[in-house]
Write a protein that holds these residues in place. Sequence first.
Motif, PDB file in Angstrom:
ATOM      1  N   GLU A  85      10.697 -13.830  -2.378  1.00  0.00           N
ATOM      2  CA  GLU A  85      10.725 -14.905  -1.383  1.00  0.00           C
ATOM      3  C   GLU A  85       9.570 -14.763  -0.388  1.00  0.00           C
ATOM      4  O   GLU A  85       8.919 -15.741  -0.015  1.00  0.00           O
ATOM      5  CB  GLU A  85      12.061 -14.874  -0.647  1.00  0.00           C
ATOM      6  CG  GLU A  85      12.210 -15.946   0.408  1.00  0.00           C
ATOM      7  CD  GLU A  85      13.549 -15.847   1.111  1.00  0.00           C
ATOM      8  OE1 GLU A  85      13.540 -15.488   2.313  1.00  0.00           O
ATOM      9  OE2 GLU A  85      14.583 -16.115   0.475  1.00  0.00           O
ATOM     10  N   GLU A  86       9.300 -13.547   0.030  1.00  0.00           N
ATOM     11  CA  GLU A  86       8.216 -13.294   0.976  1.00  0.00           C
ATOM     12  C   GLU A  86       6.855 -13.587   0.339  1.00  0.00           C
ATOM     13  O   GLU A  86       5.964 -14.158   0.980  1.00  0.00           O
ATOM     14  CB  GLU A  86       8.278 -11.838   1.446  1.00  0.00           C
ATOM     15  CG  GLU A  86       7.503 -11.555   2.693  1.00  0.00           C
ATOM     16  CD  GLU A  86       7.732 -10.154   3.226  1.00  0.00           C
ATOM     17  OE1 GLU A  86       6.847  -9.694   3.972  1.00  0.00           O
ATOM     18  OE2 GLU A  86       8.752  -9.526   2.903  1.00  0.00           O
ATOM     19  N   LEU A  87       6.700 -13.224  -0.916  1.00  0.00           N
ATOM     20  CA  LEU A  87       5.458 -13.513  -1.635  1.00  0.00           C
ATOM     21  C   LEU A  87       5.250 -15.017  -1.780  1.00  0.00           C
ATOM     22  O   LEU A  87       4.134 -15.525  -1.617  1.00  0.00           O
ATOM     23  CB  LEU A  87       5.472 -12.848  -3.010  1.00  0.00           C
ATOM     24  CG  LEU A  87       5.479 -11.325  -3.025  1.00  0.00           C
ATOM     25  CD1 LEU A  87       5.695 -10.806  -4.441  1.00  0.00           C
ATOM     26  CD2 LEU A  87       4.193 -10.779  -2.441  1.00  0.00           C
ATOM     27  N   GLU A  88       6.322 -15.720  -2.059  1.00  0.00           N
ATOM     28  CA  GLU A  88       6.240 -17.174  -2.203  1.00  0.00           C
ATOM     29  C   GLU A  88       5.908 -17.838  -0.873  1.00  0.00           C
ATOM     30  O   GLU A  88       5.137 -18.797  -0.827  1.00  0.00           O
ATOM     31  CB  GLU A  88       7.552 -17.726  -2.766  1.00  0.00           C
ATOM     32  CG  GLU A  88       7.772 -17.362  -4.216  1.00  0.00           C
ATOM     33  CD  GLU A  88       9.159 -17.731  -4.730  1.00  0.00           C
ATOM     34  OE1 GLU A  88       9.970 -18.323  -3.969  1.00  0.00           O
ATOM     35  OE2 GLU A  88       9.441 -17.402  -5.907  1.00  0.00           O
TER      36      GLU A  88
ATOM     37  N   ALA B 250       0.817  -1.214   0.000  1.00  0.00           N
ATOM     38  CA  ALA B 250       0.000   0.000   0.000  1.00  0.00           C
ATOM     39  C   ALA B 250       0.852   1.266   0.000  1.00  0.00           C
ATOM     40  O   ALA B 250       0.424   2.303  -0.504  1.00  0.00           O
ATOM     41  CB  ALA B 250      -0.952   0.006   1.197  1.00  0.00           C
ATOM     42  N   VAL B 251       2.052   1.173   0.571  1.00  0.00           N
ATOM     43  CA  VAL B 251       2.933   2.335   0.597  1.00  0.00           C
ATOM     44  C   VAL B 251       3.957   2.289  -0.538  1.00  0.00           C
ATOM     45  O   VAL B 251       4.921   3.039  -0.545  1.00  0.00           O
ATOM     46  CB  VAL B 251       3.645   2.498   1.961  1.00  0.00           C
ATOM     47  CG1 VAL B 251       2.640   2.774   3.062  1.00  0.00           C
ATOM     48  CG2 VAL B 251       4.510   1.298   2.289  1.00  0.00           C
ATOM     49  N   GLY B 252       3.728   1.377  -1.479  1.00  0.00           N
ATOM     50  CA  GLY B 252       4.582   1.314  -2.663  1.00  0.00           C
ATOM     51  C   GLY B 252       5.824   0.466  -2.515  1.00  0.00           C
ATOM     52  O   GLY B 252       6.663   0.435  -3.406  1.00  0.00           O
ATOM     53  N   GLU B 253       5.927  -0.240  -1.403  1.00  0.00           N
ATOM     54  CA  GLU B 253       7.094  -1.103  -1.187  1.00  0.00           C
ATOM     55  C   GLU B 253       6.775  -2.494  -1.739  1.00  0.00           C
ATOM     56  O   GLU B 253       5.797  -3.120  -1.339  1.00  0.00           O
ATOM     57  CB  GLU B 253       7.392  -1.190   0.304  1.00  0.00           C
ATOM     58  CG  GLU B 253       8.593  -2.025   0.647  1.00  0.00           C
ATOM     59  CD  GLU B 253       8.806  -2.128   2.151  1.00  0.00           C
ATOM     60  OE1 GLU B 253       9.347  -3.152   2.584  1.00  0.00           O
ATOM     61  OE2 GLU B 253       8.422  -1.188   2.875  1.00  0.00           O
ATOM     62  N   MET B 254       7.572  -2.958  -2.672  1.00  0.00           N
ATOM     63  CA  MET B 254       7.369  -4.290  -3.226  1.00  0.00           C
ATOM     64  C   MET B 254       8.150  -5.303  -2.387  1.00  0.00           C
ATOM     65  O   MET B 254       9.375  -5.227  -2.306  1.00  0.00           O
ATOM     66  CB  MET B 254       7.833  -4.338  -4.684  1.00  0.00           C
ATOM     67  CG  MET B 254       7.469  -5.623  -5.372  1.00  0.00           C
ATOM     68  SD  MET B 254       5.673  -5.849  -5.329  1.00  0.00           S
ATOM     69  CE  MET B 254       5.560  -7.484  -5.985  1.00  0.00           C
ATOM     70  N   PRO B 255       7.425  -6.225  -1.729  1.00  0.00           N
ATOM     71  CA  PRO B 255       8.100  -7.224  -0.902  1.00  0.00           C
ATOM     72  C   PRO B 255       8.977  -8.136  -1.767  1.00  0.00           C
ATOM     73  O   PRO B 255       8.689  -8.330  -2.950  1.00  0.00           O
ATOM     74  CB  PRO B 255       6.956  -8.023  -0.279  1.00  0.00           C
ATOM     75  CG  PRO B 255       5.726  -7.260  -0.569  1.00  0.00           C
ATOM     76  CD  PRO B 255       5.995  -6.375  -1.718  1.00  0.00           C
ATOM     77  N   PRO B 256      10.011  -8.704  -1.170  1.00  0.00           N
ATOM     78  CA  PRO B 256      10.863  -9.630  -1.917  1.00  0.00           C
ATOM     79  C   PRO B 256      10.049 -10.819  -2.436  1.00  0.00           C
ATOM     80  O   PRO B 256       9.072 -11.241  -1.795  1.00  0.00           O
ATOM     81  CB  PRO B 256      11.899 -10.093  -0.885  1.00  0.00           C
ATOM     82  CG  PRO B 256      11.791  -9.160   0.260  1.00  0.00           C
ATOM     83  CD  PRO B 256      10.439  -8.540   0.207  1.00  0.00           C
TER      84      PRO B 256
END
Length: 111
Positions: free
Chosen positions: A63-66, A55-61
């Motif tokens: 690995e975290e999405l997986e 929401a604040v424009g930070e794209m998680p790694p």
Amino acid sequence: MNVHDKAYELAKAIKESSEYREMKESRTTIDGDASSKSLLEDFRKRQNELQQKMAVGEMPPQEELEQIQKLYEVLSLNPRINQLFEAERRLSIILEDVQRIIAEPLESMLK
């Protein structure tokens, strides 16, 4: 016709829908099972943290999405949690449809 009255009627209709009732019943079942409740709460916490980052424009790694996707898949193997996920999905479709229908008058004005 009072728009607010119609909105309250819509809220009542949603609460009376089978999709809403199924979601509420599934949640009550999970709340009665400590291990399922704990697993779900951990997943929701991680999911919310991920959504806040995005929401604040930070794209998680990646690995975290997986990791969150794998956790979702594992939780889906739990019949109680899977039932809740399916109930949430069905209610979400209804709410998206309602939002689309409500937005139609505004879309025509913006064209």
